[in-house]
Design a protein around this motif. Structure first.
Motif, short mmCIF file in Angstrom:
data_model
loop_
_atom_site.label_atom_id
_atom_site.label_comp_id
_atom_site.label_asym_id
_atom_site.label_seq_id
_atom_site.Cartn_x
_atom_site.Cartn_y
_atom_site.Cartn_z
N CYS A 119 -44.56 65.38 51.64
CA CYS A 119 -45.91 65.60 52.15
C CYS A 119 -45.95 65.75 53.67
N PHE A 121 -44.66 67.92 55.37
CA PHE A 121 -44.86 69.33 55.70
C PHE A 121 -46.34 69.70 55.69
N LEU A 122 -47.13 68.88 54.99
CA LEU A 122 -48.57 69.16 54.93
C LEU A 122 -49.27 68.88 56.25
N PHE A 123 -48.60 68.14 57.15
CA PHE A 123 -49.18 67.92 58.47
C PHE A 123 -49.41 69.24 59.21
N VAL A 125 -50.57 71.99 57.84
CA VAL A 125 -51.68 72.78 57.30
C VAL A 125 -52.93 71.96 56.98
N LEU A 126 -52.78 70.64 56.86
CA LEU A 126 -53.90 69.79 56.49
C LEU A 126 -54.24 68.80 57.59
N THR A 128 -54.56 65.43 59.48
CA THR A 128 -53.61 64.31 59.55
C THR A 128 -54.09 63.12 58.73
N THR A 130 -55.94 63.06 56.08
CA THR A 130 -55.81 63.33 54.64
C THR A 130 -54.38 63.11 54.18
N VAL A 131 -53.41 63.59 54.95
CA VAL A 131 -52.00 63.42 54.59
C VAL A 131 -51.62 61.95 54.62
N THR A 134 -53.00 60.18 51.57
CA THR A 134 -52.24 60.54 50.37
C THR A 134 -50.92 59.78 50.32
N CYS A 135 -50.20 59.75 51.44
CA CYS A 135 -48.93 59.03 51.50
C CYS A 135 -49.14 57.53 51.31
#
Length: 226
Positions: A119, A121-123, A125-126, A128, A130-131, A134-135
């Motif tokens: 996840c 890598f989602l930093f 596009v999304l 911070t 939210t990531v 999720t983590c």
């Protein structure tokens, strides 16, 4: 009188922007540190999963050997090499249902942290926050699974295969003449680490929500974004 007031307002605005910039930088530094320890946790989690060093013989054991989640190793003769058996992908080779359950729980715990690291890598596009949230949930669930496995694992110590090394007096939650090895101790430590990382991620996510996305304007400049 208006000119001094204007200068004072401009000064306060500049100081506020400086404080906010430092706040953003410090927050990002903590996020990077959290990500580093998350990767370290994943490595240790994998080590705990694959190493057969949860419990093992002591000086009083008749047979030298040690056990992990799904592997067991016994010394076939005095001063001989250890022979290890057990395959996570072949449940028939795992001693008992408790060890099988613990192997699955710790395996899923590893998988959750692998997903968590993915996840990162989602930093790109999304948001911070939210990531991080999720983590945080992945880490919390991983810690719970690890905790359950640490509680459940001693229930399988009454197995006949364990008693060969630990003596006939070995029973549920009683190791007989065996000792707890570093793998089990590390698993217990990882339980607390997972909860700490999860709480930190939740806190960082909340902090990110307080970061102002667009603040303060100079009279002749575009809005400053972070």
């Amino acid at each position: 009188m208006r000119e001094p007031e204007s200068r004072e307002t401009q000064y306060q605005s500049n100081m506020t922007k400086i404080r906010h910039t430092n706040y953003v930088r410090n927050s990002r530094a903590v996020v990077v540190l959290w990500a580093f320890f998350t990767i370290v946790f994943l490595i240790l989690n994998i080590v705990v999963f694959i190493q057969p060093q949860w419990i093992g013989d002591s000086g009083e054991s008749a047979v030298a050997g040690f056990f992990g989640l799904y592997r067991r190793c016994e010394e076939m003769a005095i001063e001989d090499d250890f022979v290890c058996t057990g395959d996570f992908f072949d449940f028939s080779t795992i001693l008992n249902s408790y060890f099988k359950a613990c192997a699955v729980l710790v395996g899923v715990s590893c998988l959750l942290f692998i997903v968590c690291v993915g996840c990162f890598f989602l930093f790109l596009v999304l948001n911070t926050a939210t990531v991080l949230q999720t983590c945080a949930w992945f880490q919390l669930l991983s810690g719970i699974l690890m905790l359950i496995s640490c509680i459940l694992y001693p229930a399988g110590w009454d197995d006949a295969g364990v008693q060969v090394v630990c003596g006939l007096q070995a029973d549920k939650f009683d190791l007989g003449v065996c000792d707890i090895r570093w793998g089990f101790i590390l698993a217990i430590v990882l339980v607390f680490d997972a909860f700490i990382l999860s709480i930190l991620a939740f806190v960082l996510a909340a902090k990110q929500a307080n970061l102002l996305p667009e603040v303060y304007k100079d009279s002749d400049k575009e809005p400053i974004k972070y």
